[in-house]
Design an enzyme around this catalytic site. Structure first.
Site, mmCIF file in Angstrom:
data_model
loop_
_atom_site.group_PDB
_atom_site.id
_atom_site.type_symbol
_atom_site.label_atom_id
_atom_site.label_comp_id
_atom_site.label_asym_id
_atom_site.label_seq_id
_atom_site.Cartn_x
_atom_site.Cartn_y
_atom_site.Cartn_z
ATOM 1 N N TYR A 129 0.843 -1.204 0.000
ATOM 2 C CA TYR A 129 0.000 0.000 0.000
ATOM 3 C C TYR A 129 0.875 1.249 0.000
ATOM 4 O O TYR A 129 0.712 2.151 -0.828
ATOM 5 C CB TYR A 129 -0.920 -0.004 1.234
ATOM 6 C CG TYR A 129 -1.604 1.314 1.472
ATOM 7 C CD1 TYR A 129 -2.607 1.760 0.610
ATOM 8 C CD2 TYR A 129 -1.238 2.141 2.537
ATOM 9 C CE1 TYR A 129 -3.225 2.984 0.812
ATOM 10 C CE2 TYR A 129 -1.854 3.363 2.742
ATOM 11 C CZ TYR A 129 -2.842 3.777 1.874
ATOM 12 O OH TYR A 129 -3.453 4.991 2.064
HETATM 13 O O1 LIG Z 1 -2.270 7.277 7.795
HETATM 14 C C1 LIG Z 1 -2.137 6.435 6.938
HETATM 15 O O2 LIG Z 1 -1.262 6.545 6.100
HETATM 16 C C2 LIG Z 1 -3.003 5.227 6.899
HETATM 17 O O3 LIG Z 1 -3.838 5.211 8.053
HETATM 18 C C3 LIG Z 1 -4.574 4.052 8.202
HETATM 19 O O4 LIG Z 1 -3.674 2.982 8.471
HETATM 20 P P1 LIG Z 1 -3.328 2.689 9.966
HETATM 21 O O5 LIG Z 1 -2.644 3.817 10.612
HETATM 22 O O6 LIG Z 1 -2.639 1.377 9.975
HETATM 23 O O7 LIG Z 1 -4.774 2.619 10.641
HETATM 24 P P2 LIG Z 1 -5.562 1.428 11.337
HETATM 25 O O8 LIG Z 1 -5.674 0.261 10.441
HETATM 26 O O9 LIG Z 1 -6.807 1.997 11.852
HETATM 27 O O10 LIG Z 1 -4.609 1.026 12.538
HETATM 28 C C4 LIG Z 1 -4.358 1.929 13.591
HETATM 29 C C5 LIG Z 1 -3.496 1.271 14.629
HETATM 30 O O11 LIG Z 1 -4.230 0.218 15.242
HETATM 31 C C6 LIG Z 1 -3.470 -0.985 15.184
HETATM 32 N N1 LIG Z 1 -4.408 -2.121 15.016
HETATM 33 C C7 LIG Z 1 -5.114 -2.274 13.895
HETATM 34 C C8 LIG Z 1 -6.004 -3.298 13.757
HETATM 35 C C9 LIG Z 1 -6.149 -4.210 14.799
HETATM 36 O O12 LIG Z 1 -6.934 -5.181 14.738
HETATM 37 N N2 LIG Z 1 -5.424 -4.034 15.924
HETATM 38 C C10 LIG Z 1 -4.550 -2.997 16.077
HETATM 39 O O13 LIG Z 1 -3.916 -2.856 17.119
HETATM 40 C C11 LIG Z 1 -2.535 -0.836 14.018
HETATM 41 O O14 LIG Z 1 -1.391 -1.646 14.217
HETATM 42 C C12 LIG Z 1 -2.219 0.638 14.095
HETATM 43 O O15 LIG Z 1 -1.183 0.863 14.963
HETATM 44 C C13 LIG Z 1 -5.420 3.756 6.983
HETATM 45 O O16 LIG Z 1 -6.020 2.487 7.085
HETATM 46 C C14 LIG Z 1 -4.632 3.870 5.708
HETATM 47 O O17 LIG Z 1 -5.496 3.733 4.622
HETATM 48 C C15 LIG Z 1 -3.954 5.195 5.718
HETATM 49 O O18 LIG Z 1 -3.292 5.482 4.566
#
Ligand SMILES: O=C(O)[C@H]1O[C@H](OP(=O)(O)OP(=O)(O)OC[C@H]2O[C@@H](n3ccc(=O)[nH]c3=O)[C@H](O)[C@@H]2O)[C@H](O)[C@@H](O)[C@@H]1O
Length: 431
Positions: free
Chosen positions: A242
């Protein structure tokens, strides 16, 4: 004596012999001849109309590969109506991914201040399409028309630019999600690479060329450890496909700026959240699971370090998007040729105050008044990064960007929306 019926239509076919001198037959013959002629004329007109209609739909609908219907006089009328501006010097913006989370909010904000907006969305099923449809009807209530079509449909894009003179393109359509890239890598190439190029091709050929503002991602910083992340920091160590496609997008847009004079602004969004958000994101799926009494999985980094994100509230992001559109400057190309240099900009749009994932969970527990069942596991090697933190001084200076919503306040608004949209019992089995 044979009846008239028997005389004219004998029961044995082949034995029918017309007595041309019979007065009734002369009359019948004239009638029959004129009915036959009329019948053939009618057939001719039906065939003509059918071939005209199918030609029209071939011309209007573009490639059969995209099984969506668009085109026609009524459709064009809706486009023009939606694109109409209602303020002096208003913008006319094509918003791709308009039925998405950020797309919906940006479209509404533009419309509210009197700009013209046309949406484009392919309503794919990466997450519940009924949420996308609900966003579409919200947009429709505000006079925004969303075209159901794919970015990769070059004929559709060409048609959109033929019908409407767009001053700007707000490109938010993308295959989002960091971890899903391992499941379905091609969908990232399809939307974030091929779709982007198809869109840029349409923009460069449009006359006048629109200015393009598009969604990159904080994920381009990848394994970068220098904090906070500044736009000039290295972005050559993506941790997920991604991130790699978003980074590629930054390079691709640069070439279109360089060769064709397109004005380009790339926005690196930092984990955007809020009402009407994306169900695949942690804050959203945690909320659903907590309310349903299901466990949530909380990832933790190496050495038991909590993961952290610079969670950014949607209204702040919208202000950054509108600020980018307003300051983008014009594209300089004409007839597909560059006539002078155009702006090429990249901005971080974050909140500047990272919060750990366990803190996110405890805020949700407070707002939902329900305790979460937590499974804490080590972060799998699936594209995640341990933390994000934006330096926003550039956006502050150039766009007047100033985030004002902290995670506590923003999640309260999200939870209020979630409960009003799904109710407390969303997904719970009915006894
Ligand atoms: O800012 C960005 O660039 C990205 O932000 C998000 O990605 P992410 O930060 O990974 O967001 P989440 O999927 O909501 O995860 C947030 C946090 O929660 C954690 N998480 C996620 C899912 C889960 O089941 N458990 C968990 O602890 C992840 O490791 C992460 O640290 C979006 O999903 C992307 O599309 C976007 O581009």
């Amino acid at each position: 004596m044979p009846s008239l019926q028997d005389e004219l239509f004998p029961s044995t076919p082949g034995k029918f012999k017309i007595d041309r001198n019979h007065p009734m037959n002369r009359h019948f013959h004239r009638c029959f001849a004129s009915t036959t002629t009329m019948f053939f004329w009618a057939l001719f007109f039906i065939a003509l109309t059918a071939s005209y209609l199918s030609f029209q739909s071939f011309v209007d609908s573009g490639s059969r590969y995209f099984s969506v219907s668009w085109g026609g006089i009524q459709w064009e009328k809706q486009l023009r109506h939606s694109a109409q501006t209602h303020r002096p010097n208003g913008l006319s913006v094509l918003v791709t991914g308009a039925a998405g989370f950020v797309g919906t909010h940006v479209s509404l904000a533009l419309k509210k201040r009197g700009d013209g907006v046309v949406g484009l969305d392919n309503f794919n099923s990466y997450y519940d399409p009924s949420l996308k449809k609900a966003r579409k009807s919200l947009l429709s209530d505000h006079g925004i028309f969303v075209v159901d079509g794919d970015l990769n449909d070059a004929r559709l894009l060409e048609k959109l630019f033929d019908v409407v003179v767009f001053s700007h393109v707000m490109h938010l359509a993308a295959q989002a999600g960091v971890r899903y890239a391992m499941e379905n890598p091609n969908s990232y190439v399809h939307s974030n690479i091929a779709g982007l190029v198809t869109l840029l091709e349409a923009c460069k050929s449009a006359n006048p060329q629109p200015a393009v503002v598009w969604a990159s991602s904080s994920s381009v910083y990848g394994l970068n450890e220098k904090v906070p992340f500044s736009e000039s920091d290295r972005t050559d160590q993506p941790a997920s496909l991604y991130a790699a496609t978003k980074k590629a997008g930054e390079e691709i847009t640069h070439t279109y700026n360089h060769i064709y004079g397109l004005s380009i602004t790339g926005l690196r969004f930092f984990t955007v959240y809020g009402p009407w958000g994306r169900p695949d994101m942690a804050y959203f799926s945690f909320t659903r699971n907590i309310l349903q009494g299901k466990p949530i999985t909380v990832f933790r980094g190496k050495n038991r370090v909590d993961l952290a994100r610079d969670f950014t509230y949607i209204d702040d992001i919208v202000k950054g998007c509108l600020g980018s559109l307003d300051t983008s400057g014009k594209s300089t190309g004409s007839g597909g040729k560059k006539t002078g240099p155009a702006a090429y900009r990249i901005f971080n749009l974050g909140n500047t105050s990272p919060v750990t994932v366990p803190t996110l969970v405890s805020i949700l527990e407070r707002h939902l008044k329900v305790k979460a069942k937590k499974n804490v596991v080590e972060m799998p090697g699936n594209g995640d990064v341990p933390f994000t933190h934006a330096n926003i001084s550039s956006a502050r200076k150039e766009l007047g960007y100033k985030p004002t919503t902290d995670l506590q306040t923003g999640l309260k608004k999200f939870v209020r929306w979630y409960l009003s949209y799904y109710g407390y019992n969303h997904g719970k089995p009915v006894n």
